[in-house]
Design a protein around this motif. Structure first.
Motif, mmCIF file in Angstrom:
data_model
loop_
_atom_site.group_PDB
_atom_site.id
_atom_site.type_symbol
_atom_site.label_atom_id
_atom_site.label_comp_id
_atom_site.label_asym_id
_atom_site.label_seq_id
_atom_site.Cartn_x
_atom_site.Cartn_y
_atom_site.Cartn_z
ATOM 1 N N ALA A 252 0.827 -1.204 0.000
ATOM 2 C CA ALA A 252 0.000 0.000 0.000
ATOM 3 C C ALA A 252 0.867 1.262 0.000
ATOM 4 C CB ALA A 252 -0.934 -0.008 1.209
ATOM 5 N N HIS A 253 2.085 1.147 0.508
ATOM 6 C CA HIS A 253 2.965 2.319 0.524
ATOM 7 C C HIS A 253 4.041 2.238 -0.558
ATOM 8 C CE1 HIS A 253 1.001 2.851 4.424
ATOM 9 N NE2 HIS A 253 1.244 4.125 4.204
ATOM 10 N N GLY A 254 3.819 1.398 -1.553
ATOM 11 C CA GLY A 254 4.711 1.366 -2.722
ATOM 12 C C GLY A 254 6.026 0.630 -2.509
ATOM 13 N N LEU A 255 6.124 -0.143 -1.427
ATOM 14 C CA LEU A 255 7.368 -0.888 -1.208
ATOM 15 C C LEU A 255 7.257 -2.291 -1.800
ATOM 16 C CD1 LEU A 255 8.116 0.145 2.493
ATOM 17 C CD2 LEU A 255 8.974 1.180 0.394
ATOM 18 N N LYS A 256 8.409 -2.857 -2.183
ATOM 19 C CA LYS A 256 8.447 -4.234 -2.671
ATOM 20 C C LYS A 256 8.649 -5.165 -1.469
ATOM 21 C CE LYS A 256 11.670 -3.040 -5.742
ATOM 22 N NZ LYS A 256 12.656 -3.235 -6.840
ATOM 23 N N LEU A 257 8.415 -6.465 -1.702
ATOM 24 C CA LEU A 257 8.328 -7.389 -0.571
ATOM 25 C C LEU A 257 9.315 -8.546 -0.647
ATOM 26 C CD1 LEU A 257 4.431 -7.701 -0.735
ATOM 27 C CD2 LEU A 257 5.760 -6.008 0.554
ATOM 28 N N ARG A 258 9.769 -8.997 0.531
ATOM 29 C CA ARG A 258 10.573 -10.200 0.664
ATOM 30 C C ARG A 258 10.359 -10.734 2.074
ATOM 31 N NH1 ARG A 258 14.406 -8.674 -2.174
ATOM 32 N NH2 ARG A 258 15.928 -10.256 -1.618
ATOM 33 N N ALA A 259 10.630 -12.017 2.287
ATOM 34 C CA ALA A 259 10.412 -12.577 3.623
ATOM 35 C C ALA A 259 11.417 -13.668 3.929
ATOM 36 C CB ALA A 259 8.996 -13.143 3.742
ATOM 37 N N HIS A 260 11.774 -13.768 5.227
ATOM 38 C CA HIS A 260 12.519 -14.913 5.744
ATOM 39 C C HIS A 260 11.486 -16.006 5.985
ATOM 40 C CE1 HIS A 260 15.308 -11.679 6.818
ATOM 41 N NE2 HIS A 260 16.194 -12.532 7.296
ATOM 42 N N VAL A 261 11.599 -17.127 5.307
ATOM 43 C CA VAL A 261 10.653 -18.229 5.543
ATOM 44 C C VAL A 261 11.390 -19.560 5.665
ATOM 45 C CG1 VAL A 261 8.749 -17.109 4.278
ATOM 46 C CG2 VAL A 261 10.252 -18.697 3.079
ATOM 47 N N GLY A 262 10.831 -20.449 6.468
ATOM 48 C CA GLY A 262 11.332 -21.815 6.526
ATOM 49 C C GLY A 262 12.754 -21.962 7.019
ATOM 50 N N GLN A 263 13.201 -21.095 7.930
ATOM 51 C CA GLN A 263 14.561 -21.315 8.468
ATOM 52 C C GLN A 263 14.544 -22.512 9.427
ATOM 53 O OE1 GLN A 263 16.549 -17.998 10.445
ATOM 54 N NE2 GLN A 263 18.504 -19.079 10.473
ATOM 55 N N PHE A 264 13.488 -22.563 10.270
ATOM 56 C CA PHE A 264 13.403 -23.671 11.241
ATOM 57 C C PHE A 264 12.138 -24.506 11.070
ATOM 58 C CE2 PHE A 264 15.807 -20.160 13.237
ATOM 59 C CZ PHE A 264 17.044 -20.781 13.304
ATOM 60 N N THR A 265 11.033 -23.825 10.699
ATOM 61 C CA THR A 265 9.763 -24.552 10.531
ATOM 62 C C THR A 265 9.143 -24.169 9.187
ATOM 63 O OG1 THR A 265 8.706 -22.755 11.780
ATOM 64 C CG2 THR A 265 9.228 -24.763 13.000
ATOM 65 N N PRO A 266 8.445 -25.109 8.526
ATOM 66 C CA PRO A 266 7.881 -24.791 7.203
ATOM 67 C C PRO A 266 6.740 -23.783 7.313
ATOM 68 C CG PRO A 266 7.259 -27.011 7.875
ATOM 69 C CD PRO A 266 8.192 -26.498 8.926
ATOM 70 N N CYS A 267 6.535 -23.046 6.218
ATOM 71 C CA CYS A 267 5.564 -21.949 6.228
ATOM 72 C C CYS A 267 4.590 -22.183 5.076
ATOM 73 C CB CYS A 267 6.375 -20.672 6.022
ATOM 74 S SG CYS A 267 5.447 -19.202 5.663
ATOM 75 N N ARG A 287 7.116 -26.978 2.374
ATOM 76 C CA ARG A 287 6.125 -28.011 2.073
ATOM 77 C C ARG A 287 6.211 -28.307 0.569
ATOM 78 N NH1 ARG A 287 0.480 -25.649 3.943
ATOM 79 N NH2 ARG A 287 0.884 -24.622 1.956
ATOM 80 N N ASP A 288 6.350 -29.566 0.213
ATOM 81 C CA ASP A 288 6.495 -29.927 -1.203
ATOM 82 C C ASP A 288 5.341 -29.397 -2.054
ATOM 83 O OD1 ASP A 288 8.762 -31.162 -0.430
ATOM 84 O OD2 ASP A 288 8.103 -33.219 -0.828
ATOM 85 N N GLU A 289 4.136 -29.357 -1.449
ATOM 86 C CA GLU A 289 2.976 -28.930 -2.258
ATOM 87 C C GLU A 289 3.062 -27.451 -2.666
ATOM 88 O OE1 GLU A 289 2.770 -30.027 0.983
ATOM 89 O OE2 GLU A 289 1.086 -29.077 2.047
ATOM 90 N N ASP A 290 3.936 -26.669 -2.035
ATOM 91 C CA ASP A 290 4.082 -25.264 -2.425
ATOM 92 C C ASP A 290 5.000 -25.078 -3.639
ATOM 93 O OD1 ASP A 290 2.420 -24.088 -0.510
ATOM 94 O OD2 ASP A 290 4.011 -24.053 1.004
ATOM 95 N N LEU A 291 5.779 -26.118 -3.982
ATOM 96 C CA LEU A 291 6.823 -25.920 -5.004
ATOM 97 C C LEU A 291 6.285 -25.622 -6.408
ATOM 98 C CD1 LEU A 291 9.716 -28.340 -3.980
ATOM 99 C CD2 LEU A 291 9.247 -25.988 -3.266
ATOM 100 N N PRO A 292 5.243 -26.331 -6.891
ATOM 101 C CA PRO A 292 4.774 -26.015 -8.251
ATOM 102 C C PRO A 292 4.366 -24.544 -8.406
ATOM 103 C CG PRO A 292 3.818 -28.079 -7.485
ATOM 104 C CD PRO A 292 4.529 -27.478 -6.306
ATOM 105 N N ARG A 293 3.663 -24.024 -7.384
ATOM 106 C CA ARG A 293 3.234 -22.630 -7.462
ATOM 107 C C ARG A 293 4.444 -21.676 -7.390
ATOM 108 N NH1 ARG A 293 -2.207 -20.883 -6.357
ATOM 109 N NH2 ARG A 293 -2.555 -23.008 -5.697
#
Ligand SMILES: [Zn+2]
Length: 424
Positions: A252-267, A287-293
């Motif tokens: 909403a404020h025009g910034l681009k996005l990134r995230a730390h995910v899955g370092q210790f637990t799947p997201c 989670r394997d099911e997230d990979l195709p997307r």
């Protein structure tokens, strides 16, 4: 590093020029192996851009080269290898002190999450950053940037995230801006106000999320202090729901996005992919099911094996599974005082080869063009092609495979960052 300013520059006597010429988008699957090497090559740069990259004998015949011969500065690469400057797309550049107590505790057997729960970890870096002046933080950041340049890195993503109050997060971003002015490479600033919930908000997480979404993000955007918003989405930090809220505020404020995910637990990545982040970082577990997307998206998976190494983990991100699924993979240092105190992309590349079974060609692509794509800079950075930014690294080796082969050293003998040559 001795710095020279050259408006027009030619790099000659290059045994292998690893151009990575190709599309500006992230490379996947078999394309992660395509280096497009020119042997016995030269590169011509002018005005901070690459003018030509070709066989040296052809370069000498280039009409532009002939016409401007007298004002061209030459750097003799001595038969070495030249690659695109490394893109370190994940660093926590701004902090005040190393975390030596955590280091000793971990050696003695405590885990990252145990140390964090006992008040160590990210929280123990807060006091130093909160009391440091902007100038102190900037000078530390600048010193690290020059070490990075020294190792061949010419583009760096730099996060705040050790202040965790409006004032100290903005101060950290201002320190990044100040350091960027004194460095010839390219810096991309990221607001990581959502690193962990700071102690003063421990009984009201929602209030801290509001602090990030309604104060930090709007002010960082308004003052043009950050291009990205990042969130540490993890059991010990922020939930996927909180992450989605922070993403929405960033957009909403025009910034681009990134995230730390899955370092210790799947997201649950699907929830976050809707917001079209440029990068998911760590990805130690998923989670394997997230990979195709994920493979169909432009989101890059940025793997950070130096953190696994430093935490003493025997498990590393499953790069082979991600690559087989068609996910675009990048590598970065995760430079930070708690889990990855290194500025060396050469070390990261070596760890990715030996521990994650990526090939030397794949680690080079992941450290350059794919890192650039993870920062939205695929059209300007990450490959040596006419019209792109003149960002190059020169190595005292005869074959690119030596880059991840020699461990613990630094084969870089020169860098060009936005057309500025630095020799070691
Ligand atoms: Zn990180």
């Amino acid at each position: 590093l001795a710095k020279k300013q050259g408006k027009v520059l030619v790099l000659t006597n290059i045994t292998q020029l690893v151009t990575l010429a190709g599309s500006p988008g992230p490379r996947r699957g078999a394309a992660l192996q395509e280096l497009n090497i020119i042997t016995d090559a030269a590169v011509l740069c002018s005005g901070g851009k690459i003018v030509a990259a070709s066989k040296q004998r052809e370069m000498l015949k280039h009409p532009w080269f002939k016409k401007n011969k007298k004002k061209i500065e030459e750097f003799d690469c001595g038969g070495g290898v030249v690659t695109p400057g490394f893109v370190d797309s994940h660093t926590h550049l701004v902090f005040a002190e190393p975390r030596l107590v955590d280091f000793e505790k971990r050696i003695a057997g405590e885990t990252y999450e145990e140390i964090a729960a006992a008040g160590g970890g990210i929280k123990s870096s807060l006091a130093g950053v909160r009391k440091a002046s902007k100038a102190e933080l900037a000078s530390r950041a600048e010193a690290a940037l020059y070490k990075m340049l020294d190792g061949g890195t010419t583009t760096v993503e730099a996060k705040s995230g050790y202040g965790l109050s409006l004032e100290s997060e903005l101060k950290s971003l201002e320190a990044i801006k100040a350091a960027a002015k004194k460095w010839p490479g390219t810096l991309v600033a990221t607001l990581l106000g959502a690193h962990v919930v700071p102690p003063e908000f421990k009984d009201d997480r929602a209030a801290y999320v509001r602090e990030v979404t309604s104060k930090m993000i709007p002010q960082a955007a308004k003052k043009k202090l950050a291009e990205y918003v990042d969130v540490f989405c993890e059991r010990s930090a922020f939930t996927p729901e909180e992450t989605a809220k922070i993403f929405a505020a960033g957009r909403a404020h025009g910034l681009k996005l990134r995230a730390h995910v899955g370092q210790f637990t799947p997201c649950d990545l699907e929830k976050l992919l809707r917001h079209k982040p440029d990068s998911f970082d760590h990805m130690d577990v998923f989670r394997d099911e997230d990979l195709p997307r994920l493979a169909k998206s432009d989101t890059v998976a940025t793997l950070l094996p130096a953190a696994n190494y430093f935490l003493g983990h025997t498990k590393y991100p499953d790069a082979r599974k991600l690559i087989s699924a068609g996910v675009a993979v990048a590598l970065a240092t995760d430079y930070n005082p708690g889990t990855s105190p290194t500025t060396s992309m050469q070390f990261v590349m070596s760890a990715a080869c030996t521990q994650m079974k990526m090939s030397p060609a794949e680690v080079l692509v992941a450290s350059t063009i794919n890192g650039a794509c993870g920062l939205g800079l695929g059209d300007r950075k990450g490959s040596i092609q006419s019209g792109k930014d003149a960002d190059l690294a020169v190595f005292d080796i005869g074959d690119y495979r030596e880059l991840p082969y020699w461990i613990g050293g630094n084969a870089c003998v020169g860098t060009v960052a936005n057309g500025n040559l630095s020799e070691r």
